[in-house]
Design an enzyme around this catalytic site. Structure first.
Site, mmCIF file in Angstrom:
data_model
loop_
_atom_site.group_PDB
_atom_site.id
_atom_site.type_symbol
_atom_site.label_atom_id
_atom_site.label_comp_id
_atom_site.label_asym_id
_atom_site.label_seq_id
_atom_site.Cartn_x
_atom_site.Cartn_y
_atom_site.Cartn_z
ATOM 1 N N ARG A 77 3.231 19.255 5.168
ATOM 2 C CA ARG A 77 1.910 19.061 4.544
ATOM 3 C C ARG A 77 1.572 20.235 3.652
ATOM 4 O O ARG A 77 1.929 21.382 3.935
ATOM 5 C CB ARG A 77 0.838 18.828 5.591
ATOM 6 C CG ARG A 77 0.551 19.956 6.567
ATOM 7 C CD ARG A 77 1.540 20.087 7.673
ATOM 8 N NE ARG A 77 1.847 18.876 8.394
ATOM 9 C CZ ARG A 77 1.138 18.385 9.392
ATOM 10 N NH1 ARG A 77 0.057 19.007 9.760
ATOM 11 N NH2 ARG A 77 1.516 17.305 10.018
ATOM 12 N N ARG B 10 -3.827 16.594 0.656
ATOM 13 C CA ARG B 10 -3.183 16.301 1.942
ATOM 14 C C ARG B 10 -3.165 14.789 2.106
ATOM 15 O O ARG B 10 -4.212 14.131 2.077
ATOM 16 C CB ARG B 10 -3.971 16.933 3.092
ATOM 17 C CG ARG B 10 -3.609 16.399 4.458
ATOM 18 C CD ARG B 10 -2.347 17.006 4.971
ATOM 19 N NE ARG B 10 -1.889 16.373 6.211
ATOM 20 C CZ ARG B 10 -2.207 16.795 7.434
ATOM 21 N NH1 ARG B 10 -3.028 17.815 7.595
ATOM 22 N NH2 ARG B 10 -1.726 16.202 8.514
ATOM 23 N N ASP C 111 -7.158 22.894 11.180
ATOM 24 C CA ASP C 111 -7.509 22.393 12.514
ATOM 25 C C ASP C 111 -8.689 23.187 13.067
ATOM 26 O O ASP C 111 -8.651 24.426 13.081
ATOM 27 C CB ASP C 111 -6.329 22.564 13.486
ATOM 28 C CG ASP C 111 -5.209 21.538 13.253
ATOM 29 O OD1 ASP C 111 -5.532 20.390 12.888
ATOM 30 O OD2 ASP C 111 -4.030 21.887 13.409
ATOM 31 N N ASP D 180 -3.022 22.159 6.228
ATOM 32 C CA ASP D 180 -3.486 21.576 7.480
ATOM 33 C C ASP D 180 -4.595 22.493 8.006
ATOM 34 O O ASP D 180 -4.375 23.699 8.107
ATOM 35 C CB ASP D 180 -2.299 21.551 8.450
ATOM 36 C CG ASP D 180 -2.631 20.792 9.725
ATOM 37 O OD1 ASP D 180 -2.609 19.562 9.682
ATOM 38 O OD2 ASP D 180 -2.927 21.452 10.726
#
Ligand SMILES: Nc1nc2nc(S)n(CCO)c2c(=O)[nH]1
Length: 158
Positions: A92, A83, A97, A95
Site C-alpha cells: 500500500r 490507497r 491505523d 496505511d
C-alpha cells in the site's frame, strides 16, 4: 484536546515521501494536531510476506474529534493519497491505523480500540514507544526492550 496514537506504514513507491505527506495532511486536518513523531523504521512484512519492506512510524496526536471522526479523517487521507483497499494484506501507498485514543475501549465493525493486533506487532510497538507519553508500566513493551525487539524482528532505523 484528547491524546491519540496512530501507526503509519508504506511499502509502495517513495515510502518516506508518503509518510511525510500523510503527517502533513494529518497536521492540516481540522481538529487534529501532530504532537510527536517517531523515527522511521524499515521493517520486514508481517502477515503477507510476499511484498516489499515497509517503512513504519508512529505519531502522537492531539484531537478534538471523536474516535470515529478521527478514524474517518485518517481513512480520508488514505483515499486522497491513492490507497486502494483492495488486497487486505497487500502492498500500500500509505496505511494509517488508529491505535489508541485516551483510555477508550470500544468494539464496533468500524473501529476497535485499542487496536486489536498492536500488542503483537513490533513494527507498531517500536515506533510507538518513541512517542509514548504514558507511564511505562502495564504497556505491551513491559517485558521487552526496543533493542531486543529490533534485533529479533530485524527492524532497522531508516
Ligand atoms: N512490517 C510490516 N508488516 C505489515 N503487514 C501489514 S498487513 N502491514 C500493514 C499494517 O497493517 C504491515 C506494516 O505496516 N509493516
Amino acid at each position: 484536546m484528547w491524546e491519540a496514537y496512530a501507526a503509519l506504514g508504506a511499502n509502495l513507491g517513495d515510502r518516506e515521501a508518503s509518510l511525510r505527506e500523510a503527517i502533513r495532511r494529518l497536521s492540516d486536518a481540522q481538529g487534529i494536531e501532530v504532537r510527536r513523531i517517531s523515527r522511521i523504521y524499515e521493517t520486514d512484512p508481517v502477515g503477507y510476506t510476499e511484498q516489499p519492506a515497509f517503512l513504519n512510524m508512529a505519531v502522537a496526536l492531539g484531537t478534538s474529534l471523536s474516535p470515529l471522526e478521527l478514524l474517518r479523517a485518517m481513512l480520508g487521507i488514505e483515499k486522497e493519497m491513492g490507497r486502494v483497499r483492495d488486497l487486505r494484506w497487500g502492498p500500500r501507498v500509505i496505511d494509517l491505523d488508529l491505535l489508541l485514543y485516551e483510555d477508550v475501549g470500544m468494539e464496533t465493525d468500524e473501529l476497535t480500540l485499542p487496536h486489536p493486533r498492536m500488542g503483537e506487532r513490533s513494527f507498531v510497538l517500536v515506533p510507538l514507544k518513541d512517542v509514548w507519553a504514558g507511564e511505562e508500566a502495564g504497556y505491551p513493551w513491559k517485558e521487552w526492550t526496543t533493542e531486543d525487539a529490533m534485533k529479533r524482528e530485524g527492524i532497522r532505523i531508516w
